[in-house]
Design a protein around this motif. Sequence first.
Motif, PDB file in Angstrom:
ATOM      1  N   SER A 180       0.844  -1.201   0.000  1.00  0.00           N
ATOM      2  CA  SER A 180       0.000   0.000   0.000  1.00  0.00           C
ATOM      3  C   SER A 180       0.876   1.246   0.000  1.00  0.00           C
ATOM      4  N   GLY A 181       0.336   2.343  -0.507  1.00  0.00           N
ATOM      5  CA  GLY A 181       1.042   3.620  -0.447  1.00  0.00           C
ATOM      6  C   GLY A 181       1.706   4.021  -1.751  1.00  0.00           C
ATOM      7  N   THR A 182       2.748   4.833  -1.613  1.00  0.00           N
ATOM      8  CA  THR A 182       3.462   5.435  -2.736  1.00  0.00           C
ATOM      9  C   THR A 182       4.518   4.481  -3.282  1.00  0.00           C
ATOM     10  N   ALA A 183       4.565   4.362  -4.609  1.00  0.00           N
ATOM     11  CA  ALA A 183       5.547   3.480  -5.259  1.00  0.00           C
ATOM     12  C   ALA A 183       6.937   4.118  -5.259  1.00  0.00           C
ATOM     13  N   TYR A 184       7.967   3.285  -5.203  1.00  0.00           N
ATOM     14  CA  TYR A 184       9.353   3.732  -5.341  1.00  0.00           C
ATOM     15  C   TYR A 184      10.116   2.740  -6.204  1.00  0.00           C
ATOM     16  N   THR A 185      11.142   3.237  -6.880  1.00  0.00           N
ATOM     17  CA  THR A 185      12.095   2.409  -7.615  1.00  0.00           C
ATOM     18  C   THR A 185      13.454   3.066  -7.482  1.00  0.00           C
ATOM     19  N   LEU A 186      14.447   2.301  -7.062  1.00  0.00           N
ATOM     20  CA  LEU A 186      15.817   2.805  -6.971  1.00  0.00           C
ATOM     21  C   LEU A 186      16.671   2.016  -7.954  1.00  0.00           C
ATOM     22  N   GLN A 187      17.254   2.740  -8.912  1.00  0.00           N
ATOM     23  CA  GLN A 187      18.146   2.124  -9.885  1.00  0.00           C
ATOM     24  C   GLN A 187      19.135   3.166 -10.361  1.00  0.00           C
ATOM     25  N   GLY A 188      20.218   2.720 -10.948  1.00  0.00           N
ATOM     26  CA  GLY A 188      21.243   3.647 -11.419  1.00  0.00           C
ATOM     27  C   GLY A 188      22.106   2.994 -12.470  1.00  0.00           C
ATOM     28  N   GLN A 189      23.262   3.595 -12.725  1.00  0.00           N
ATOM     29  CA  GLN A 189      24.194   3.097 -13.731  1.00  0.00           C
ATOM     30  C   GLN A 189      25.321   2.327 -13.059  1.00  0.00           C
ATOM     31  N   GLY A 190      25.591   1.135 -13.550  1.00  0.00           N
ATOM     32  CA  GLY A 190      26.711   0.349 -13.042  1.00  0.00           C
ATOM     33  C   GLY A 190      26.349  -0.458 -11.814  1.00  0.00           C
ATOM     34  N   HIS A 191      27.387  -0.807 -11.051  1.00  0.00           N
ATOM     35  CA  HIS A 191      27.235  -1.652  -9.867  1.00  0.00           C
ATOM     36  C   HIS A 191      26.770  -0.856  -8.661  1.00  0.00           C
ATOM     37  N   ILE A 192      26.004  -1.505  -7.793  1.00  0.00           N
ATOM     38  CA  ILE A 192      25.667  -0.915  -6.498  1.00  0.00           C
ATOM     39  C   ILE A 192      26.923  -0.957  -5.642  1.00  0.00           C
TER      40      ILE A 192
END
Length: 173
Positions: free
Chosen positions: A45-57
Amino acid sequence: MFYTINNPLFYFSSMHYIILASLLAATAFAGGQFSSINDQVGSGSGTAYTLQGQGHITGVRVWHSGNLIYGFQLRFGDIWSDRAGLANGLIETFELWDDEVIVQVSGTWSHYIHSLQFISNRGRSLIVGLPSGQTFNMYTKHPKAELCTISGRYHGAITGFAAQWNVISNNII
C-alpha cells in the motif's frame, strides 16, 4: 511431388521472417537467462518507489526503528540515489568493496517490511530491523547476476519490497 517456386520475393520474405523469428527467440532466451525479478513482498500500500542507477551498487543505506524499515538509498559508483521512503529512525550504511556485489536479500514482513539482510558475494551482510512475520529470501537465478534495482511501496514505513537482478557489463563476480 516436388514444387519449385522461382519468385525471388518469396525467398526474401521467407528468409526475412526466419531471421526475425530467430532474433526474437534469442532475445527472449537471453533476457530470461541473465535477468530476473522477485515478486514483491508486503502489503504494497502507499506510494511506489524504484531505486536504480548506472553500473554496480557500491553502497546501501537503510533507515529503521524497532521492527519497521522506513527508507532506502542505493549508491552507484560515487552517486547516492534519491531516498525511497522516509528518513526516520536509525541509519545503517553498508559500503561494498571493489570486488563485492549484493547477491541475496532476505527479511521478514507482514503489512510492513520488518527486517532486511543484504548479503554480498564475499559473505558480508547488512542486517537491519527486528524479525517478525513471514520470511522471504530473494536471490539471482544467474551465477553472475547481481542486485541492480529495488522497488516497492511505502506508507509511513516500507509496505512493499521487490528486487531485480541482472548481469552488468564488466561484471566483477
